[in-house]
Design an enzyme around this catalytic site. Structure first.
Site: not given
Length: 360
Positions: A241-242
């Protein structure tokens, strides 16, 4: 054999399994000291041990190169470059052995890109190294990083980010032919909004844990596809994800749990993110007003107004968050395995196949 000898022999045989069980399981850790040096440490220092190495994570001992023998210090420094990636086998004279590699990958532009291998399942087997990775945003990977990852044969990237995040910071794997990028369009919505209303650490932990449980609904297509790739043995696979700690943290916790890794270890892996990407790294960005991956301007402004103890929970990987989230999964679904069978397409046969494939 007289009666006394028979009884002594029977007692010895009966005690042998208990003695074996009482012997500590051999565990090891590998840490890169420099581009050309790795340090291994392991328990059981009193028992002589040998260290073997191979670029194949599953290589039989017979086909591995012996680097050290008769080591009683429980540690060894080895001259080995980062590529090809070295995988080690530590074997002691008492019959104990463990496979180990560097947990965090030596990437110049990586964020929390690490291997889920080496963790022991409840039955004593280890998760295979070099098969399942977890990571944060990958847009900063350098050409050298991409060459390194190509050498590992990464086949699938499960990008758990929203469409806005993926558009703002595209993964470089979109430009490769060897690696498939699996992603689904969605918006984050209100999944973590309760965090903005938290005023204490306890409130923040509970709000974050509740948000993690909401990922189960929000990311059902992503988690289902991730498990599908694993069942079909389309690996090495990396999920990201981030920040590589929340949506990815839940994904990693589900995978490890399905493989039979104990809860304590699952939580420890989640908390390990704070070692590689400390909360202070993000809180400093917030204080400076610097842009953050996956964070809008409005969110950044909200972060800046948070009490420090709340912000530290949001920017970190407090183990209590994952403990509470998984306890909710237990209460609501009957545990991660039951959840994976109810929501992510697994069956008893597929769970058995995953364990046979990814445990050694």
């Amino acid at each position: 054999m007289d009666r006394r000898s028979f009884l002594l022999t029977a007692a010895a045989l009966a005690a042998a399994p208990q003695a074996l069980a009482a012997r500590p399981v051999l565990e090891a850790k590998a840490v890169r000291l420099s581009p050309k040096a790795v340090r291994l440490t392991w328990n059981g220092k009193s028992t002589p041990a040998s260290v073997f190495v191979s670029s194949d994570p599953d290589a039989p001992r017979l086909f591995m190169r012996e680097m050290r023998s008769g080591v009683t210090s429980g540690a060894a420094e080895l001259s080995l470059q980062a590529a090809p990636r070295p995988y080690f086998l530590v074997a002691d004279k008492a019959g104990g052995q463990t496979r180990v590699a560097e947990r965090i990958l030596p990437l110049q532009g990586g964020r929390n890109f690490r291997d889920l291998g080496g963790y022991r399942a409840a039955d004593g087997r280890q998760v295979r190294w070099g098969r399942i990775y977890r990571s944060g945003v990958m847009s900063g990977l350098t050409p050298a990083d991409m060459t390194y990852l190509s050498g590992l044969g990464v086949a699938v990237i499960c990008d758990l980010r929203s469409v806005q995040e993926r558009t703002a910071e595209p993964t470089p794997f979109l430009k490769t032919e060897e690696t498939r990028v699996a992603a689904h369009d969605y918006e984050m919505g209100a999944s973590l909004n309760a965090m903005y209303r938290a005023t204490t650490r306890a409130e923040a932990v509970q709000a974050f844990a509740d948000g993690y449980v909401q990922f189960i609904d929000m990311l059902t297509p992503q988690y289902t596809e991730m498990f599908d790739h694993l069942v079909r043995r389309e690996t090495p696979l990396a999920m990201n994800c981030s920040a590589g700690k929340d949506r990815t943290g839940m994904a990693a916790a589900l995978v490890l749990s399905v493989l039979g890794v104990p809860r304590q270890t699952v939580v420890a892996d989640y908390a390990l993110t704070q070692t590689y990407t400390p909360p202070s790294m993000y809180t400093q960005q917030v204080s400076k007003g610097a842009p953050m991956s996956g964070v809008s301007t409005a969110q950044a402004q909200a972060f800046a107004r948070m009490p420090p103890e709340v912000l530290n929970v949001l920017m970190g990987s407090d183990p209590d968050v994952m403990r509470i989230a998984l306890k909710t999964v237990d209460d609501k679904f009957g545990g991660p395995v039951a959840l994976a069978k109810a929501r992510f397409g697994l069956t008893d046969a597929k769970v058995a196949r995953l364990r046979e494939t990814y445990l050694i």
